[in-house]
Design a protein around this motif. Structure first.
Motif, PDB file in Angstrom:
ATOM      1  N   LEU A 217       0.793  -1.147   0.115  1.00 32.80           N
ATOM      2  CA  LEU A 217       0.062   0.003   0.143  1.00 32.80           C
ATOM      3  C   LEU A 217       0.839   1.178   0.141  1.00 32.80           C
ATOM      4  CD1 LEU A 217      -2.380  -1.151   2.814  1.00 32.80           C
ATOM      5  CD2 LEU A 217      -2.582  -1.149   0.363  1.00 32.80           C
TER       6      LEU A 217
ATOM      7  N   THR B 234      -6.841  -3.118   0.340  1.00 37.13           N
ATOM      8  CA  THR B 234      -6.524  -4.435   0.655  1.00 37.13           C
ATOM      9  C   THR B 234      -7.430  -5.456   0.304  1.00 37.13           C
ATOM     10  OG1 THR B 234      -5.191  -3.601   2.329  1.00 37.13           O
ATOM     11  CG2 THR B 234      -5.493  -5.958   2.460  1.00 37.13           C
TER      12      THR B 234
ATOM     13  N   GLY C 172      -1.957   0.639  -4.506  1.00 36.76           N
ATOM     14  CA  GLY C 172      -2.008  -0.629  -3.935  1.00 36.76           C
ATOM     15  C   GLY C 172      -1.501  -1.811  -5.029  1.00 36.76           C
TER      16      GLY C 172
END
Length: 147
Positions: free
Chosen positions: A22, A35, A126
């Motif tokens: 991240l 996530t 991410g």
């Protein structure tokens, strides 16, 4: 000691690694959202990462989950970009989440937002990668474990 007890306490060292990287500075809700989105694709494309279904003592069934831990890291935009390049060069299974996806509202819009930007201009927030431990460690060079 019973075999079942030994299995519960014996550490397992996996040959593979599931990792999420991240970009630092994300809001807490963004970190969680990114996530969750990033790891959602692994099981559909890589069935070997999924374990067996769960069941409680009453026989209530639950969905299977990953068979190994998901490690979460963070790094700067530059570290994320470098990791993306290394994941591509190693042809590792990967998923990306770009800043544009915070403004879209559904799956089709998400894919369109990524498709609209050339690979070297993606505003990555991410990245998830899966592969051998060594390969994933090399991809994540410079990243640190998420606090």
């Amino acid at each position: 000691m019973s075999t079942e007890t030994a299995l519960e306490t014996s550490p397992v060292r996996f040959d593979t690694k599931i990792a999420v990287l991240l970009r630092e500075g994300l809001e807490p809700w963004q970190r969680l959202n990114v996530t969750a989105f990033l790891v959602s694709g692994l099981g559909s494309q890589l069935p070997e990462v999924i374990g067996s279904p769960y069941e409680d003592a009453d026989g209530t069934p639950y969905l299977p989950m990953f068979r190994q831990p998901v490690l979460v890291f963070e790094g700067t935009k530059e570290i994320l970009t470098a990791a993306h390049t290394r994941a591509l060069s190693r042809a590792l299974p990967r998923a990306v989440f770009t800043a544009d996806l915070f403004t879209t509202g559904h799956d089709d819009a998400n894919r369109a937002a990524v498709r609209a930007v050339p690979r070297d201009q993606l505003d990555l927030v991410g990245l998830t990668v899966y592969g051998s431990r060594n390969a994933v460690d090399k991809v994540l060079k410079g990243a640190r474990m998420h606090p």
